[in-house]
Scaffold this active site. Structure first.
Site, mmCIF file in Angstrom:
data_model
loop_
_atom_site.group_PDB
_atom_site.id
_atom_site.type_symbol
_atom_site.label_atom_id
_atom_site.label_comp_id
_atom_site.label_asym_id
_atom_site.label_seq_id
_atom_site.Cartn_x
_atom_site.Cartn_y
_atom_site.Cartn_z
ATOM 1 N N ASP A 428 0.858 -1.182 0.000
ATOM 2 C CA ASP A 428 0.000 0.000 0.000
ATOM 3 C C ASP A 428 0.899 1.238 0.000
ATOM 4 O O ASP A 428 1.807 1.343 0.832
ATOM 5 C CB ASP A 428 -0.912 -0.028 1.227
ATOM 6 C CG ASP A 428 -2.002 1.026 1.137
ATOM 7 O OD1 ASP A 428 -3.141 0.671 0.778
ATOM 8 O OD2 ASP A 428 -1.693 2.211 1.395
ATOM 9 N N ASN A 436 -2.280 12.792 -3.571
ATOM 10 C CA ASN A 436 -3.378 13.243 -4.424
ATOM 11 C C ASN A 436 -3.791 14.676 -4.095
ATOM 12 O O ASN A 436 -3.998 15.496 -4.991
ATOM 13 C CB ASN A 436 -4.587 12.319 -4.256
ATOM 14 C CG ASN A 436 -4.581 11.210 -5.287
ATOM 15 O OD1 ASN A 436 -3.916 11.324 -6.312
ATOM 16 N ND2 ASN A 436 -5.311 10.142 -5.004
ATOM 17 N N ASP A 445 -1.990 9.280 -10.135
ATOM 18 C CA ASP A 445 -2.075 8.167 -11.090
ATOM 19 C C ASP A 445 -0.689 7.773 -11.598
ATOM 20 O O ASP A 445 -0.408 6.595 -11.817
ATOM 21 C CB ASP A 445 -2.961 8.560 -12.282
ATOM 22 C CG ASP A 445 -4.442 8.474 -11.923
ATOM 23 O OD1 ASP A 445 -4.751 8.018 -10.806
ATOM 24 O OD2 ASP A 445 -5.277 8.858 -12.767
ATOM 25 N N GLU A 471 -4.724 2.458 -4.013
ATOM 26 C CA GLU A 471 -3.258 2.456 -4.042
ATOM 27 C C GLU A 471 -2.712 1.146 -3.491
ATOM 28 O O GLU A 471 -1.590 1.065 -3.053
ATOM 29 C CB GLU A 471 -2.718 3.655 -3.260
ATOM 30 C CG GLU A 471 -2.935 3.605 -1.750
ATOM 31 C CD GLU A 471 -4.314 4.088 -1.297
ATOM 32 O OE1 GLU A 471 -5.246 4.117 -2.121
ATOM 33 O OE2 GLU A 471 -4.452 4.434 -0.109
#
Lengths: 552, 130
Positions: A428, A436, A445, A471
């Site tokens: 993770d 973000n 992304d 993620e």
């Protein structure tokens, strides 16, 4: 003939063959129509002259265009027609024979060329070639800013490339010779001039059989620079600062390094010798083929091997091929799996029966190796392309959640039977929400894609990688003890931490946490996933950017 | 100086075969090629074209290969013109029969388009040294 001339000639021959193949359905229909008209005529016309002409024409040309069996069959038809017109009064047996011969032509035309020089032979050679190709991981980077160059070289090495750096066109020109690198990465501007990089690309002389693609990097993004790059033959153009994951993807693309995972084929035939022969033929063409001689184990083997195409014998003791197909189709996860029948049966009724219950196609034994390879390849290819659309995560190209779980279950079954360990890692990205929020979703992304690239590049071919959501990533490592899995994940963790991502607010790096679970023998997918998830939670709680392990 | 190119005449009623023969022989520097669609066309053009070697399909509608061979050989000055047959029937007795008609050789159909040029070359070597 030189190799280039031969290549050109082969290309032309392929086009001629394609044109011939395209005209075949019409020719066969004309023959069938001719025969129907003759049968329907009152009084019945014994031997339609037009049919003899058509058969003769096909007999003369089919073989030369690669359809040997079709040519032979057309010759048989021509002779049967001619014999009757000479010696015998036509009777019911003769009529049936002619009809049978005409019916037999179409499947032969559909199967494609069978002279071992057509597509199938190319595929065969291609398969062998693939294995023979040395793995060239060498990249030459020509960049005058040594800081940028060293940094790119280090980061590209994370993706498995070995990079040599030159800071001037002149030095690169002298150094570039065999063994040639897999690709060049070149800055437009070099100390010799503002377009010196592109000029160098145009001056480089390679032997006839060598072509080294080049990717252009540049601080400029204007039309003129891009056009100049295109004119230099550049395979890609990337604006600085360079996104390394994107550059690695481009290098994979231009060096055709997108890994081809062999097609998985299952052959079900009670004739052990024959099954083994098919497996050998398909394996020689680079596929992963398995044979099954007892249909009773079919569902287990399907779940475990996840074949992309099944070749099924029509007649087997205990269970007919048609029944086996029905069993397969009853399970909705195999609803679209291509199943091709192999049989000596040429009767149309039987074939239609098989098609009706969902057979993909019907191949008649004996089948030439080249034909078998081609028939299997085209269908497996199509099935894979379609199923990828369903199974793939669209951002990263990795398996999605559902597809990963299916593969994991198959792998666990296999591990249990072979008494092999299997390790599962859950990854993770740390503080991803902050990435973000700070840099925007497009940058987020890119981070996800970067990690996906890294995993695909650095893990082994048989490891199974999925994007579990958001993620979160998951990796199944068959035949791998937890200690090794932890080492692998730690290496990846360190590499990932060194990757630099670009944003409008400058460069940044990020990390991931990872939980590893392993079992020997593994119990089931759910408990393995839960254990890995627990370990991941532990890694997050103890400060992130680390790997923790749990027994399953 | 390279020897003059070999002038070949190929006669076949099948359009497909004419296409593939054209492909197989046209780019060869040591060949000049003329293709005819019938025995009659071959007879009409042979005096002008003056081939070194004729390749003749056996089964053709109208005038068949053996008839075409006889008529070609009957032309003034062409009695010794080397003619080879192209046929699917290559059983020994067929070959013997076709050779007895005056053919220098018999080429089997179907042929490999990529190998036809070399086949013709070695056939011609055989004819020249005969």
């Amino acid at each position: 003939m030189t190799d280039a001339a031969r290549e050109k000639k082969l290309a032309k021959l392929t086009a001629l063959r394609a044109a011939f193949a395209a005209g075949l359905p019409e020719r066969l229909e004309a023959m069938a129509a001719c025969w129907r008209a003759a049968e329907a005529a009152d009084p019945p016309q014994t031997v339609p002259a037009e049919l003899i002409r058509l058969a003769h024409s096909l007999a003369g040309s089919a073989g030369t265009f690669g359809y040997r069996r079709l040519g032979d069959k057309a010759r048989e038809l021509e002779e049967a027609l001619a014999r009757s017109s000479r010696d015998l009064p036509p009777d019911a047996a003769w009529t049936a024979r002619i009809r049978e011969l005409i019916d037999a032509l179409r499947p032969m035309a559909q199967v494609g060329p069978d002279d071992g020089q057509g597509v199938a032979a190319d595929l065969m050679q291609h398969g062998n070639q693939d294995q023979a190709l040395p793995d060239n991981r060498h990249i030459v980077l020509i960049e005058d800013d040594m800081l940028v160059a060293q940094d790119l070289a280090t980061q590209l090495s994370m993706f498995g490339w070995e990079v040599s750096v030159f800071d001037q066109a002149a030095a690169a020109r002298t150094a570039l010779q065999a063994p040639w690198p897999a690709a060049l990465v070149v800055d437009i501007a070099l100390p010799e001039g503002p377009l010196a990089g592109l000029e160098l690309m145009q001056q480089l002389q390679y032997p006839a059989d060598v072509s080294v693609p080049h990717v252009v990097i540049s601080a400029r993004s204007d039309w003129e620079s891009r056009l100049a790059a295109v004119r230099s033959g550049a395979a890609a153009y990337m604006v600085k600062p360079v996104d390394v994951a994107a550059l690695a993807t481009q290098l994979d693309r231009v060096t055709h390094r997108t890994i081809h995972v062999p097609y998985r084929v299952l052959v079900v035939d009670d004739d052990e010798m024959l099954a083994r022969h098919y497996v050998q033929t398909l394996s020689a063409a680079g596929m992963e083929a398995n044979a099954l001689t007892e249909p009773a184990r079919l569902l287990d083997v399907l779940a475990e091997h996840q074949p992309e195409i099944v070749l099924l014998d029509l007649y087997m003791p205990g269970c007919s091929g048609l029944e086996a197909l029905r069993v397969i189709r009853q399970d909705s996860q195999y609803a679209s799996l291509p199943v091709v029948f192999l049989s000596t049966e040429t009767g149309l009724a039987q074939q239609q029966n098989a098609m009706k219950i969902g057979a993909e196609d019907f191949l008649t034994k004996p089948i030439s190796d080249a034909n078998l390879i081609m028939a299997v390849t085209v269908r497996a290819e199509r099935f894979r392309a379609l199923s990828m659309l369903i199974r793939q995560d669209s951002l990263t190209g990795l398996l999605n959640h559902i597809a990963f779980k299916l593969r994991l279950e198959g792998e666990i079954d296999r591990s249990r039977r072979e008494h092999q360990p299997i390790s599962l890692a859950m990854l993770d990205i740390d503080h991803f929400k902050k990435i973000n929020d700070t840099y925007g979703h497009p940058v987020g992304d890119r981070v996800i894609k970067g990690l996906a690239q890294l995993l695909s590049k650095r893990l082994r071919k048989f490891d199974i990688i999925g994007r579990y959501g958001g993620e979160e990533f998951v990796v199944a490592m068959p035949n791998t003890r937890p200690a090794l899995a932890i080492d692998i994940m730690n290496e990846l963790r360190e590499s990932f931490g060194k990757l630099r991502f670009e944003s409008s607010q400058g460069e940044f790096t990020c990390t991931f946490s990872c939980g590893v679970a392993a079992a020997l023998p593994p119990d089931n997918a759910a408990s393995l996933v839960n254990a890995a998830d627990d370990a991941l939670y532990q890694a997050k709680r103890s400060g992130r950017n680390r790997v923790e392990a749990r027994p399953a | 100086m390279p020897p003059p190119p070999l002038k070949i005449m190929y006669v076949d009623d099948e359009a497909d075969i004419r296409t593939i023969v054209q492909f197989a022989l046209e780019d060869e520097e040591d060949f000049v090629l003329k293709i005819c669609a019938s025995g009659q066309e071959a007879l009409d053009t042979v005096a002008d074209y003056r081939p070194d070697l004729v390749l003749l399909d056996v089964m053709m509608p109208g005038m068949d290969g053996p008839t075409a061979l006889q008529r070609l050989h009957a032309q003034p000055g062409l009695g010794q013109l080397p003619i080879a047959f192209v046929t699917a029937k290559v059983q020994p007795q067929e070959v013997a029969h076709l050779k007895a008609l005056g053919a220098v050789d018999v080429i089997a159909k179907p042929f490999d388009p990529m190998a036809l040029a070399d086949h013709v070359r070695s056939l011609w070597e055989g004819v020249r040294h005969d």
